[in-house]
Design a protein around this motif. Structure first.
Motif, PDB file in Angstrom:
ATOM      1  N   VAL A  14       0.858  -1.189   0.000  1.00 25.74           N
ATOM      2  CA  VAL A  14       0.000   0.000   0.000  1.00 25.74           C
ATOM      3  C   VAL A  14       0.893   1.237   0.000  1.00 25.74           C
ATOM      4  O   VAL A  14       1.979   1.229   0.578  1.00 25.74           O
ATOM      5  CB  VAL A  14      -0.960   0.048   1.220  1.00 25.74           C
ATOM      6  N   ARG A  16       0.466   5.628   0.367  1.00 26.57           N
ATOM      7  CA  ARG A  16      -0.420   6.772   0.611  1.00 26.57           C
ATOM      8  C   ARG A  16       0.434   8.004   0.883  1.00 26.57           C
ATOM      9  O   ARG A  16       1.565   7.900   1.361  1.00 26.57           O
ATOM     10  CB  ARG A  16      -1.302   6.539   1.852  1.00 26.57           C
ATOM     11  N   LEU A  32      -6.789   2.614   5.674  1.00 24.50           N
ATOM     12  CA  LEU A  32      -6.927   1.276   5.095  1.00 24.50           C
ATOM     13  C   LEU A  32      -8.199   0.560   5.544  1.00 24.50           C
ATOM     14  O   LEU A  32      -8.506  -0.518   5.044  1.00 24.50           O
ATOM     15  CB  LEU A  32      -5.697   0.416   5.453  1.00 24.50           C
TER      16      LEU A  32
END
Lengths: 163, 265
Positions: A14, A16, A32
């Protein structure tokens, strides 16, 4: 100035952009949607927010998401591949009634799994000392300790799953 | 938390230059004190300089008879390290009793000594063992490093890089912990090196960690638990709070010293 955070959470990559002051627990829950990691005291005491960062248990309320950049994070959601195939620690908590309200359980389980990584055959005293950083207000810890000892036995009796 | 900018340098030089160039930058080591402090808005740095990416600050080695611990070595690493365990087992035991398992996985020796919390464990160890704190600028003896509650000899922008601990002939640490936080209500490290006995006390003093010279003198006469316990410690300079009165802390200093002496032999 936002910082870019890329990490592996429960086996998935992930990335971000977040404010530097974002806590790891906020990142997991709010960015998340992984709400299995709980915020209890938010003061590093209760351990409801325990997750593993690069295989070690930490309090996700006392680490910035930016500090976890580049790491592998394991949360309670990543412990079992599916609800029918619980991790031995989860199964032992269920079988030994190691919870009442369940709020502290994710942190208890993540902490206890870390203990067994260091010490596959802990004594009752060692389990109690290890769980110093996890607070439960329902059970009086008795069945939690029983569950961890039970899980240790189950895990010694079977090949240990790689994390 | 107030907003701040975040930096993760990969060398000590880069970290030092970031500290020097930003308006009000703070170092974050393990973050186990700083992050709660920021959450309570008790500090408002403009920039955080995270040392976790500086590989040269981690690790344990022997330099002759001196144990050298990198500033970013965590309490869990010190507790589990075979070199520490063999050179100064009392230090490994001390590290194993800090906070809880999760705090020990993050908190570092450099962070702990730089913060100099009056109830932290490491300052007592450094003072009793006659350690040296090495920084980006100089080497400072533990006697000169700890200057008061949450206060050290560190100058702005100065970073602790390693702790050097001469191996003692014998040493032990005894702590009466707060049952909730595991901070020391009173913690006493007793060490003997080259015939000299040093006794350092954390958790008890109004000005932070200190040497209990009365107990050192008593132990120089007779190194026994009874000799330590017989010393009447004055409550005058002891701190008092909801956890323990000054009288109780003064009493505990002798008791913990005697337990440490008993654990030495």
């Amino acid at each position: 100035m936002a910082v870019s955070v890329s990490l592996n959470v429960n086996g998935k990559s992930v990335s971000r952009e977040v404010e530097p002051r974002t806590l790891l627990v906020e990142f997991l829950r709010e960015e998340l949607g992984l709400t299995g990691t709980h915020v209890g005291c938010d003061t590093s005491q209760c351990g409801a927010c325990v997750v593993h960062v690069d295989g070690k248990s930490v309090k996700a309320c006392t680490m910035l998401a930016a500090q976890a950049n580049g790491t592998s994070v394991l949360t309670i959601e990543g412990l079992a591949p599916n609800p029918e195939d619980l991790h031995p620690m989860q199964a032992a908590f269920r079988d030994n009634h190691g919870l009442q309200c369940g709020f502290c359980t994710p942190g208890m389980i993540m902490s206890a799994v870390d203990l067994l990584q260091h010490n596959a055959d802990p004594s009752e005293q060692e389990v109690r000392e290890w769980l110093e950083g996890n607070i439960c207000r329902c059970t009086g810890y008795h069945n939690i300790v029983k569950a961890v000892l039970d899980a240790a036995g189950r895990m010694r009796g079977q090949p240990q799953a790689a994390e | 938390m107030y907003a701040f900018d975040y930096h993760k340098p990969s060398s000590v030089e880069e970290a030092a230059s970031l500290l020097a160039s930003k308006e009000d930058a703070t170092v974050v080591a393990g973050g186990q004190t700083l992050i709660p402090t920021l959450k309570h808005r008790l500090a408002q740095p403009t920039d955080l300089v995270d040392l976790s990416g500086v590989a040269e600050l981690k690790g344990v080695k022997m330099d002759g008879d001196t144990l050298v611990i990198g500033a970013m070595t965590t309490h869990a690493e010190v507790a589990a390290d075979a070199t520490v365990r063999s050179a100064i087992p009392a230090l490994a035991d001390l590290a194993d009793g800090i906070g809880d398992a999760q705090v020990r996985n993050c908190g570092t020796i450099g962070g702990s000594v730089s913060n100099n919390d009056p109830a932290a464990d490491y300052p007592a160890a450094l003072l009793a063992l006659g350690a040296t704190v090495v920084t980006t600028n100089r080497s400072i003896s533990a006697d000169d490093f700890f200057t008061g509650m949450f206060d050290t000899a560190l100058e702005p922008g100065e970073i602790v890089t390693e702790i050097r601990l001469p191996k003692p002939a014998r040493a032990a640490y005894a702590k009466f912990p707060n049952p909730a936080s595991r901070y020391a209500i009173v913690g006493v490290m007793v060490a003997e090196s080259g015939g000299q006995i040093r006794v350092a006390v954390t958790g008890a003093g109004q000005d932070g960690v200190f040497r209990a010279t009365d107990i050192e003198q008593a132990l120089s006469g007779a190194f026994s638990a009874e000799a330590a316990k017989a010393v009447k410690v004055s409550p005058e300079t002891m701190s008092a709070d909801i956890h323990a009165s000054a009288d109780y802390r003064a009493h505990l200093v002798s008791v913990m010293a005697s337990r440490a002496v008993a654990a030495c032999s």
